[in-house]
Design an enzyme around this catalytic site. Structure first.
Site, PDB file in Angstrom:
ATOM      1  N   THR A   1      14.970  25.389  50.962  1.00 42.10           N
ATOM      2  CA  THR A   1      13.626  26.079  49.450  1.00 42.10           C
ATOM      3  C   THR A   1      12.579  24.954  50.063  1.00 42.10           C
ATOM      4  O   THR A   1      12.836  24.222  49.872  1.00 42.10           O
ATOM      5  CB  THR A   1      14.832  26.217  47.688  1.00 42.10           C
ATOM      6  N   ASP A   2      11.632  26.056  49.627  1.00 47.75           N
ATOM      7  CA  ASP A   2      10.416  25.287  49.699  1.00 47.75           C
ATOM      8  C   ASP A   2       9.950  24.446  48.021  1.00 47.75           C
ATOM      9  O   ASP A   2       9.381  23.063  48.329  1.00 47.75           O
ATOM     10  CB  ASP A   2       9.198  26.368  49.452  1.00 47.75           C
ATOM     11  N   GLU A   3      11.120  24.263  46.954  1.00 52.61           N
ATOM     12  CA  GLU A   3      11.087  23.321  45.867  1.00 52.61           C
ATOM     13  C   GLU A   3      11.455  21.679  46.486  1.00 52.61           C
ATOM     14  O   GLU A   3      11.029  21.136  45.984  1.00 52.61           O
ATOM     15  CB  GLU A   3      12.635  23.615  45.260  1.00 52.61           C
TER      16      GLU A   3
ATOM     17  N   TYR B   1      17.840  20.590  40.577  1.00 49.09           N
ATOM     18  CA  TYR B   1      18.450  21.177  41.422  1.00 49.09           C
ATOM     19  C   TYR B   1      17.083  20.987  42.927  1.00 49.09           C
ATOM     20  O   TYR B   1      18.567  20.600  44.015  1.00 49.09           O
ATOM     21  CB  TYR B   1      17.677  22.523  41.185  1.00 49.09           C
TER      22      TYR B   1
ATOM     23  N   LYS C   1      18.850  19.684  46.855  1.00 48.69           N
ATOM     24  CA  LYS C   1      18.696  20.629  47.542  1.00 48.69           C
ATOM     25  C   LYS C   1      18.018  19.846  49.072  1.00 48.69           C
ATOM     26  O   LYS C   1      18.194  19.460  49.907  1.00 48.69           O
ATOM     27  CB  LYS C   1      17.828  21.609  47.253  1.00 48.69           C
TER      28      LYS C   1
END
Ligand code: NAD
Ligand code: TDX
Length: 345
Positions: A125-127, A153, A157
């Site tokens: 994810t870009d997060e 979260y 990741k």
């Protein structure tokens, strides 16, 4: 070609399975999913009887079961979607995020090492890049942007991504990673912004907007994400990270108003609530690498994608009412009586 898809009973994984089965009728697709609150077998009903497809209920952290499936199926490719995926839940209860997102990733890669595969693909994810300031619209996440996470979260990741790259360097595992921006579309669990707002608006419930609603997300229609992953697993370079995003930045409040307009619901449903802890301000992907190397471009314009999505939730009330877990059911009522199934945006 045999592909194991983990987390295929969830939002993006199920859309990916539908895409692959249609595009590659000669492939065998094995879905491995624990069926947590976010996974639902009814989502996979359209492919359940397809001879190309097999569903196995399993936890990616369960080494014995994972090895057994690899021993039976000898996959060529593994695409790991399985994860705990909701930021708010990670703030309440980080433990299961560390277990599934990190330990589960390690278990899947150990199985790949033991049985041999041609590609292990990690859906990230870009997060993992943290956030960007609102007053610097010139800044975007590239694959070189340092990892700088905000929530349990995104940290889980990011830890998984580091493990994936370490397995490549240490053991020579043929890996790739894709980091995508926010997806939207059919089968999106109604705890996330867009499906939650659609479901609540249909039920004339308050629409909870965190803080001032000015946080920005970069929205991509789920089919475009699935096509990008298809390209990366077949043509992407081993050991590489690919960012996926459609240059489609929107403020949360504008999305919520757009949904109200589409459903003919009043803005008075919008309720500003306490902000998310550590709330990321802005995500924005620079997809130059995947465009230049693999020719990928998003095909669905937001105006069309959001219309299709709202229409899908209107036609599929039963799906989203069924998948909502007990804790949510108390806040929802049946959306019977909706007979106007067209929308106008
Ligand atoms: P989701 O929550 O809708 O689905 C997750 C699926 O994984 C569910 O079917 C669940 O049952 C399964 N699962 C959870 N724990 C498992 C375990 N231990 N073993 C086996 N299966 C398990 O998530 P999603 O939105 O479809 O996201 C899929 C992946 O894409 C995740 O890795 C997520 O981090 C990533 N991602 C999501 C977005 C987004 O906007 N939704 C954007 C970028 C990346
Ligand atoms: O009720 C809400 N009100 C609200 O204002 C919810 C659920 C969200 N929000 C805000 C928070 C975010 O700024 O909307 C924005 C989007 O929130 P989410 O849908 O929870 O997504 P986000 O936190 O951006 O994370 C998503 O994108 C990256 C996915 O859930 C992740 O799995 C993915 O990695």
């Amino acid at each position: 070609m045999t592909i194991i898809v983990t987390g295929g009973a969830g939002f993006i994984g199920s859309n990916f399975i539908f895409h692959m089965i249609e595009r590659y009728p000669e492939y065998r697709i094995i879905c491995l999913d624990k069926l947590t609150y976010a996974g639902n077998l009814s989502t996979l009903a359209p492919v359940m009887d397809n001879p190309q497809f097999r569903f196995v209920k399993a936890d990616i952290c369960d080494r014995e079961v994972v090895y057994k499936i690899f021993g039976e199926e000898h996959p060529d490719i593994v695409v790991n979607f399985a994860a705990e995926s909701h930021v708010d839940r990670s703030i309440e209860n980080p433990g299961v995020f560390l277990e599934t997102n990190i330990m589960g990733t390690a278990t899947m890669m150990d199985a790949c090492r033991k049985y041999g595969i041609t590609r292990y693909h990690q859906v990230s994810t870009d997060e993992v890049y943290g956030d960007l300031p609102l007053d610097r619209p010139d800044l975007f996440f590239t694959e070189e942007t340092p990892i700088h996470t905000s929530s349990p979260y995104s940290s889980s990741k990011a830890a998984a991504d580091l493990l994936v790259l370490a397995y490549h360097r240490t053991y020579g595992l043929p890996v790739s990673i894709s980091r995508c921006s926010n997806n939207y579309g059919p089968y999106h669990f109604p705890e996330k912004l867009i499906p939650l707002m659609i479901a609540n608006a249909l039920n004339d419930k308050p629409l909870p907007v965190y803080g001032e609603g000015i946080n920005v997300r970069d929205w991509l229609y789920v089919e475009d994400h699935c096509k990008a992953i298809d390209l990366v697993i077949h043509k992407g370079r081993v050991g590489e990270v690919y960012n996926i995003g459609g240059h489609n930045e929107m403020r949360n409040i504008d999305i919520v108003k757009m949904i109200c307009d589409a459903l003919g619901k009043p803005y008075s449903l919008i309720t500003y609530v306490t902000d998310r802890k550590g709330h990321d301000m802005r995500y924005a992907i620079d997809p130059t690498k995947i465009h230049n190397e693999l020719g990928w471009l998003p095909e669905t314009k937001f105006a069309d994608g959001i219309k299709k999505t709202i229409q899908w939730y209107l036609y599929n009330c039963e799906w989203w009412e069924t998948v909502i877990s007990g804790e949510y059911q108390t806040t929802m009522r049946k959306c019977t009586g909706i007979d106007n199934r067209t929308i106008d945006i």
